[in-house]
Design a protein around this motif. Sequence first.
Motif, PDB file in Angstrom:
ATOM      1  N   TYR A  90       0.838  -1.202   0.000  1.00 54.69           N
ATOM      2  CA  TYR A  90       0.000   0.000   0.000  1.00 54.69           C
ATOM      3  C   TYR A  90       0.870   1.248   0.000  1.00 54.69           C
ATOM      4  O   TYR A  90       0.621   2.185  -0.756  1.00 54.69           O
ATOM      5  CB  TYR A  90      -0.926   0.000   1.213  1.00 54.69           C
TER       6      TYR A  90
ATOM      7  N   ALA B 754      -5.338  -4.853  -0.238  1.00 55.36           N
ATOM      8  CA  ALA B 754      -5.395  -5.157  -1.661  1.00 55.36           C
ATOM      9  C   ALA B 754      -6.407  -4.270  -2.360  1.00 55.36           C
ATOM     10  O   ALA B 754      -6.144  -3.719  -3.441  1.00 55.36           O
ATOM     11  CB  ALA B 754      -5.751  -6.627  -1.863  1.00 55.36           C
ATOM     12  N   ILE B 755      -7.565  -4.095  -1.727  1.00 55.86           N
ATOM     13  CA  ILE B 755      -8.584  -3.227  -2.326  1.00 55.86           C
ATOM     14  C   ILE B 755      -8.058  -1.800  -2.412  1.00 55.86           C
ATOM     15  O   ILE B 755      -8.270  -1.099  -3.400  1.00 55.86           O
ATOM     16  CB  ILE B 755      -9.896  -3.289  -1.500  1.00 55.86           C
ATOM     17  N   GLY B 756      -7.322  -1.376  -1.360  1.00 53.49           N
ATOM     18  CA  GLY B 756      -6.742  -0.034  -1.371  1.00 53.49           C
ATOM     19  C   GLY B 756      -5.797   0.151  -2.531  1.00 53.49           C
ATOM     20  O   GLY B 756      -5.871   1.143  -3.263  1.00 53.49           O
ATOM     21  N   VAL B 757      -4.922  -0.828  -2.737  1.00 50.70           N
ATOM     22  CA  VAL B 757      -3.981  -0.746  -3.853  1.00 50.70           C
ATOM     23  C   VAL B 757      -4.748  -0.677  -5.165  1.00 50.70           C
ATOM     24  O   VAL B 757      -4.473   0.168  -6.031  1.00 50.70           O
ATOM     25  CB  VAL B 757      -3.040  -1.974  -3.838  1.00 50.70           C
ATOM     26  N   TYR B 758      -5.723  -1.560  -5.280  1.00 49.00           N
ATOM     27  CA  TYR B 758      -6.487  -1.626  -6.518  1.00 49.00           C
ATOM     28  C   TYR B 758      -7.158  -0.295  -6.809  1.00 49.00           C
ATOM     29  O   TYR B 758      -7.053   0.250  -7.901  1.00 49.00           O
ATOM     30  CB  TYR B 758      -7.540  -2.731  -6.391  1.00 49.00           C
ATOM     31  N   LEU B 760      -6.465   2.666  -5.567  1.00 48.29           N
ATOM     32  CA  LEU B 760      -5.514   3.774  -5.768  1.00 48.29           C
ATOM     33  C   LEU B 760      -5.046   3.818  -7.215  1.00 48.29           C
ATOM     34  O   LEU B 760      -4.845   4.893  -7.774  1.00 48.29           O
ATOM     35  CB  LEU B 760      -4.300   3.589  -4.862  1.00 48.29           C
ATOM     36  N   LEU B 761      -4.866   2.658  -7.789  1.00 44.67           N
ATOM     37  CA  LEU B 761      -4.315   2.640  -9.144  1.00 44.67           C
ATOM     38  C   LEU B 761      -5.384   2.714 -10.213  1.00 44.67           C
ATOM     39  O   LEU B 761      -5.186   3.296 -11.271  1.00 44.67           O
ATOM     40  CB  LEU B 761      -3.466   1.390  -9.341  1.00 44.67           C
ATOM     41  N   LYS B 762      -6.541   2.110  -9.918  1.00 43.87           N
ATOM     42  CA  LYS B 762      -7.575   2.091 -10.956  1.00 43.87           C
ATOM     43  C   LYS B 762      -8.504   3.296 -10.881  1.00 43.87           C
ATOM     44  O   LYS B 762      -9.335   3.480 -11.752  1.00 43.87           O
ATOM     45  CB  LYS B 762      -8.408   0.811 -10.826  1.00 43.87           C
ATOM     46  N   LEU B 763      -8.343   4.050  -9.819  1.00 45.06           N
ATOM     47  CA  LEU B 763      -9.202   5.217  -9.644  1.00 45.06           C
ATOM     48  C   LEU B 763      -9.076   6.134 -10.849  1.00 45.06           C
ATOM     49  O   LEU B 763      -7.997   6.291 -11.398  1.00 45.06           O
ATOM     50  CB  LEU B 763      -8.734   5.968  -8.402  1.00 45.06           C
ATOM     51  N   ARG B 764     -10.198   6.728 -11.236  1.00 47.19           N
ATOM     52  CA  ARG B 764     -10.129   7.636 -12.377  1.00 47.19           C
ATOM     53  C   ARG B 764      -9.225   8.810 -11.996  1.00 47.19           C
ATOM     54  O   ARG B 764      -9.396   9.447 -10.968  1.00 47.19           O
ATOM     55  CB  ARG B 764     -11.510   8.154 -12.728  1.00 47.19           C
ATOM     56  N   LEU B 765      -8.281   9.089 -12.855  1.00 48.84           N
ATOM     57  CA  LEU B 765      -7.308  10.117 -12.518  1.00 48.84           C
ATOM     58  C   LEU B 765      -7.873  11.494 -12.812  1.00 48.84           C
ATOM     59  O   LEU B 765      -8.730  11.653 -13.672  1.00 48.84           O
ATOM     60  CB  LEU B 765      -6.040   9.899 -13.323  1.00 48.84           C
ATOM     61  N   ARG B 766      -7.345  12.474 -12.124  1.00 46.30           N
ATOM     62  CA  ARG B 766      -7.799  13.840 -12.355  1.00 46.30           C
ATOM     63  C   ARG B 766      -7.179  14.390 -13.628  1.00 46.30           C
ATOM     64  O   ARG B 766      -6.271  13.806 -14.201  1.00 46.30           O
ATOM     65  CB  ARG B 766      -7.395  14.712 -11.181  1.00 46.30           C
ATOM     66  N   GLU B 769      -3.382  14.736 -13.806  1.00 48.46           N
ATOM     67  CA  GLU B 769      -2.536  13.553 -13.780  1.00 48.46           C
ATOM     68  C   GLU B 769      -2.571  12.939 -15.170  1.00 48.46           C
ATOM     69  O   GLU B 769      -3.628  12.567 -15.672  1.00 48.46           O
ATOM     70  CB  GLU B 769      -3.076  12.535 -12.786  1.00 48.46           C
TER      71      GLU B 769
ATOM     72  N   ILE C 128      -2.704  -7.201  -5.801  1.00 49.14           N
ATOM     73  CA  ILE C 128      -1.715  -6.123  -5.680  1.00 49.14           C
ATOM     74  C   ILE C 128      -0.726  -6.175  -6.839  1.00 49.14           C
ATOM     75  O   ILE C 128      -0.528  -5.189  -7.559  1.00 49.14           O
ATOM     76  CB  ILE C 128      -0.978  -6.244  -4.322  1.00 49.14           C
TER      77      ILE C 128
END
Lengths: 116, 772, 136
Positions: A90, B754-758, B760-766, B769, C128
Amino acid sequence: MEILLAITIGLLYAAGIFLILRRSMVRLIIGLILLGNGANLLIFLLGRISKGKPPIIPEESKVFLDAYADPIPQALILTAIVISFGLQSYAIILVKRAYRVTKTDDIEELTTTDEI
Amino acid sequence: MENTVGYIPFLLLGILLYTSVLTFPSVRSNGFRSRFSPLVPIVSFFYFLFGFDGSVQTTTVWDHSLLPISITFQIDGLSRLFALLITGIGSLIFIYANGYMKGAKYVQRLQCFLLLFMLAMLGVVLSDDLILLFIFWELTSISSFFLIGFKNEDEASRQSALQAITITGMGGLIMLGGFIILGEIAGTYSISSMSSPEIISQITSHGWFVPMLILILVGAFTKSAQFPFHFWLPGAMKAPTPVSAYLHSATMVKAGVYLLARFSPVLGDTPVWNIALISFGGVTMVYAAFQSLFRTDMKSILAYTTVSALGIMVFLLGLQSSDAIAAVSLFILVHALYKASFFMLAGTIDHETGTRDISQLGGLGKVMMPLFAIGILAAWSNGGIPPSVGFLGKDLIYESTLHHPAWAYVFTGLSVGTNIMLFAAGLLVGWLPFRGTRSHPSVTLPHWSLWVPALLLALLGMIFGLFPSIINNGLINPVADAIAGTEQNIHLKLWHGFNTVFYLSLITMGVGFLLYNLIRPGAKLLSFIESAEHWGPKRILHALANEFVGVSSWITMTLQNGKLRIYLLVILGFLVSLLGYVVLSDTNFVIDKEQLTNITIYEGITVGILFISVFLTLFSGSRLAAVAAMGVVGYTLCIIFVFYSAPDLAMTQFTIDTLTVILFVLVLYRLPRFIRLDFSARHILDGIVAISVGALMTVISLEVLQRTPEREISDFYALNAYVMAKGKNVVNVILVDFRGADTMIEIVVLTIAAIGVYSLLKLRLRKNEKME
Amino acid sequence: MNTIILKTASKYLLPLLLLFSIFVLLRGHYLPGGGFVGGLIAAIAFVLHAFANGLENTQQLMRIHPGFLMPVGLLISAISGMAPMLLNKPFMTGLWKSDPVPVIGSLGSALFFDIGVYLVVIGATLTILFTISETR
């Protein structure tokens, strides 16, 4: 050997702390991992170390016949290792994401909370 | 009437529930729900009016055997009078506020704060537990903060709100200190159980009695705006008038008086109590009455007369004679009735004409007859002219000062002087704006909701005066019982014959009327009198407050400067010095080599590799090399686990280490190189801190190794692993069986990571970015 | 890392490592091993395959997103923990089948709990790592 391990713990702690005081975020995370390793080793050492006596009950027996290594620190560390993997992944993704926005790896440039 | 007290917790919860419903944004037209809000205090009012008769009733909601704290509510005459004032005047205020705020924004918000405040006030007067009382006490400060600062776009409003919460909040905290001392020396935190004679003597003879009393008095004095903490109350007049009428006439400021009255049976009639209350109350009543005479703003006059009236109550509570207790019991009611109507009157005039300046108002009586009536009735009661209830109150005050054994002349003189000034001030508000030439020709009679509530209160003042038997036994006598702690026998009578008290009343009225005719407040007098306030305690407290803010911001800027390194250095430095002190002073640095295992050659090599890779991690300029070295550190640890009988750990460490290195390589690929910085002073400082922490950890672990380990729990697990859990790998048995719930939580945490990582990366970027 | 050797090796390594991971999982109650280690080994098997053959191929092979393993695993663990409650025993009490089974030993609710852990670890680790490799 215990003295050597105690010194190792000190070294891991010192190295970890030196690294988390650096400005690079990647170094910060490496420092956290070293600190975690040091803490694991500390718990392990404090449970006393012994050779060749894993905490596994021998076959054909229901209880330990001989001395055995303390299972509690081992269970604690096992949990800690797995959890720290979650933490590290994380953290490193956070660094990656922060780098995308700010284009910097330097912690001291991240002094405002705006626009992230 | 046995079980009515049991509904109190539900009543409070109900008010809270209604308040939270009110906070939801309204779907229908603005203020639809707010029209129903007056029902809340009205229902509560009738509950307190008909549900109780002044006898003592208690209900315990929650009790803890180990903590000295309980949620207990108790209602007696004193509580009931206050509850009736809070809900009764609250009902009228809610109706009034609906008219006053008609069409304004945020009516619902105002009602939320008012209801919250009402809840807190009811809590204060009904709590039987010191800590519970304190919580509600602070809640009144907090909700009044929002009410005073209700016009939050106005700088002065915010300042006054801040000033009020600083004074009352600070007083509350000081009072908490007193409560804790009181609770400890009494051996109980329940107020009702303190009134037994043994506990009272135990409290009053205790060495901490005086400090405790002073702390509690500070709390009460700040809340009830006693000199020198009085200035927040005139400042609080920035609030919308319905708020002033509610908080600053009848309820919040009386919380301090309530507190003194509540503790009067326990702490009263001791020399410190008498001296403190008489002197502070006496100074306050005279000083504030004097200040009120020269104000031009109606609300300002009312604020100072309120402070003065509170001074009278504190003064009376200090006298402690049964006359004085009767006087204060009645005066609480009298003052609430006429002061709330005065405030509503001032609010209505302000609402209609746009000014509260009495030097600019005149002739309103011709068009606002009902308002004029309110003014006259309230001034009547305020002035203590028969047959108003105010006359009865003033009678009792003079009665109690005249009967003081030592200082009768001084005290009587002071109270007569105060009442003369209050008489004149009352006329300034209730009479002056309605006489003379018309200042605002276009003004007409406002909507009924703006004057009927005030008229009702003012009329009550007259009715109670004419028929004192209505309130004598049901309302006032139980209050006096509660304040005195013993049975009291009060007979309210309008006519006592031609005695000293009556002549004193005549003098008050005559001189008061004269004074009213002499004084016409204007800008010149106002600036003169304000300069007195300017140099007074307000200035000192302001200077202190500024100094406090300065020091705090300096500390904040130094410690919370946004630099992670500084935070860490502070924390670590503190840790090292504290822990280092303890360890060094308690360690003998003798290592018993007998217990230790020997170093074999392969162990030595493993640790050697570990050392080298740690140094590589530290000083490598290449990121990949650093990560690889970090990986090697993990693998050597894994080997150490193998050596010392931890196969499970070794396997886990090995796989996790592999995965970590893979993870780092995947991410680092895209990150910049390390910032290269020249070797500098910061490296040396960091190095010193790091080495001292490391050395400390080494010393601590060696020290622990010298003690015998406790293996009770381990032995339990080892003994029962097969017998109870049918497993032979004890580590695994602990994880999946003995401490299975912990493992369950652990895998939940892993899932969250794992959900946090997912995300953070898959979130629609502004926008800013770039997608790569 | 697109070498022929690794590609070929990974083809055989994947089933072997998966089998090994299940073996480690099942024997965990008696010998070193268990859900955590087993899950990690399985995750490494997939990661190795992804390195050799590309992420798309591995994901195709897996058919489902590894993220789905996490709720499934959590559910299995939770059910095995709560199953004793149906029999009026406290949460997490071990339940055992009377006859032992070869390799695994006594079959009990603790094993199902460990299987849940195994699945969660695979799911979390792969989620991950795959997410990171996908978003360059």
